[in-house]
Design an enzyme around this catalytic site. Structure first.
Site, mmCIF file in Angstrom:
data_model
loop_
_atom_site.group_PDB
_atom_site.id
_atom_site.type_symbol
_atom_site.label_atom_id
_atom_site.label_comp_id
_atom_site.label_asym_id
_atom_site.label_seq_id
_atom_site.Cartn_x
_atom_site.Cartn_y
_atom_site.Cartn_z
ATOM 1 N N CYS A 206 0.843 -1.474 -0.215
ATOM 2 C CA CYS A 206 -0.050 -0.067 -0.054
ATOM 3 C C CYS A 206 0.931 1.714 -0.301
ATOM 4 O O CYS A 206 1.731 1.676 0.880
ATOM 5 C CB CYS A 206 -0.799 -0.144 1.832
ATOM 6 S SG CYS A 206 -2.236 1.370 1.658
ATOM 7 N N HIS B 258 -9.277 -3.993 -1.384
ATOM 8 C CA HIS B 258 -7.990 -2.656 -1.215
ATOM 9 C C HIS B 258 -8.448 -1.752 -1.017
ATOM 10 O O HIS B 258 -8.179 -1.226 0.548
ATOM 11 C CB HIS B 258 -7.064 -3.335 -1.682
ATOM 12 C CG HIS B 258 -5.384 -2.720 -0.958
ATOM 13 N ND1 HIS B 258 -4.939 -3.327 -0.411
ATOM 14 C CD2 HIS B 258 -5.568 -0.769 -0.847
ATOM 15 C CE1 HIS B 258 -3.547 -2.235 0.345
ATOM 16 N NE2 HIS B 258 -4.368 -0.908 -0.473
ATOM 17 N N GLU B 259 -9.255 -1.592 -2.185
ATOM 18 C CA GLU B 259 -9.254 0.699 -2.298
ATOM 19 C C GLU B 259 -10.702 0.402 -1.659
ATOM 20 O O GLU B 259 -10.984 1.942 -0.690
ATOM 21 C CB GLU B 259 -9.263 0.070 -3.806
ATOM 22 C CG GLU B 259 -8.317 0.208 -4.792
ATOM 23 C CD GLU B 259 -6.853 0.756 -3.737
ATOM 24 O OE1 GLU B 259 -6.928 2.081 -3.157
ATOM 25 O OE2 GLU B 259 -5.421 0.731 -4.163
ATOM 26 N N HIS C 236 -10.742 0.838 1.923
ATOM 27 C CA HIS C 236 -9.999 2.091 1.874
ATOM 28 C C HIS C 236 -10.462 2.934 2.366
ATOM 29 O O HIS C 236 -10.727 4.036 3.166
ATOM 30 C CB HIS C 236 -9.057 3.096 1.140
ATOM 31 C CG HIS C 236 -7.348 2.738 1.149
ATOM 32 N ND1 HIS C 236 -6.770 3.134 2.239
ATOM 33 C CD2 HIS C 236 -6.689 2.046 0.132
ATOM 34 C CE1 HIS C 236 -5.356 2.244 2.001
ATOM 35 N NE2 HIS C 236 -5.256 2.003 0.433
HETATM 36 ZN ZN ZN Z 1 -3.264 1.168 -0.020
#
Ligand code: ZN
Length: 184
Positions: free
Chosen positions: A112, A155-156, A159
Site C-alpha cells: 500500500c 483493497h481500495e 480504504h
Molecule cells: Zn492501500
C-alpha cells in the site's frame, strides 16, 4: 524527464486513513476529475521501473481519495497488461454486490502506498467479486473482477471504509488459514 503529478499520499499514521469516507455527490467537479487523472498518471509512472528508480517511487496499482486526504468514496486503479499498456479504472461509490466463496491471497504480501514498512502475513480476499459503481457522468455501471484485480478492488474499497490491509492480518498468527486459500 517525466513529470510526476504532485500528489501528497498520506501515511498510515494519519488519522484520515482510518475514517469512513462518504458517498461522492454528482456532478463530480473538474478538480476531482483532474485529481483522478493525476492519481492514475502517478500510478502508471510508479510502475515504470526507470521512473520509479529515478524518483524513488514505490510501485502502486491503486489509490483511494482517502489516501490524499479526501474522504469521498472514489478510487482509481491502473493495471498494467502484458503489452505494457494500462487498464484504467475510476470507481465512484462502489458496492460489492456478489463475491466468490473461493478465497485467495497475494503470496508476496499486499502493499500500500500509505504503508511504508514491511508487513508480514496474508490478507484473505475473495477470488472474484462483482461491483456496482458510478462513472464520472453519474451512470451506474457493473464490473466483475478476478484475481489480482479483485484483490486491488477489495483493497481500495477497504480504504473507503477506513480499513488498511494491515488491519486484515491476524496479529497473533499472520499466516492463519493460508492452507484454506489459494495463493496468487
Ligand atoms: Zn492501500
Amino acid at each position: 524527464m517525466k513529470k510526476i503529478p504532485d500528489i501528497n499520499i498520506l501515511d498510515e499514521k494519519n488519522n484520515l486513513l482510518h475514517k469512513k469516507s462518504v458517498d461522492a455527490t454528482f456532478p463530480i467537479s473538474e478538480a476531482e476529475r483532474k485529481l483522478c487523472h493525476n492519481m492514475i498518471k502517478y500510478l502508471e509512472l510508479s510502475q515504470d521501473e526507470k521512473v520509479a528508480e529515478e524518483y524513488d517511487l514505490r510501485a502502486g496499482m491503486g489509490l483511494a481519495f482517502a489516501q490524499v486526504g479526501i474522504l469521498k468514496r472514489i478510487f482509481v486503479i491502473a493495471n498494467e497488461k502484458e503489452d505494457k499498456s494500462f487498464e484504467e479504472y475510476i470507481i465512484i461509490n462502489p458496492q460489492i454486490i456478489s463475491m466468490s466463496e473461493e478465497m485467495i491471497f497475494v503470496g508476496e504480501g499486499e502493499g500500500c502506498l500509505s504503508v511504508n514498512r514491511e508487513v508480514e502475513g496474508i490478507v484473505p480476499r475473495h477470488a472474484r467479486i462483482t461491483v456496482s459503481y458510478f462513472d464520472f457522468e453519474g451512470n451506474k455501471q457493473t464490473i466483475r473482477v478476478r484475481e489480482d484485480l479483485a484483490v486491488a478492488f477489495q483493497h481500495e474499497i477497504d480504504h473507503l471504509d477506513g480499513i488498511l490491509f494491515t488491519d486484515r492480518i491476524d496479529k497473533k498468527n499472520p499466516y492463519k488459514n493460508a492452507n484454506k486459500m489459494r495463493e496468487i
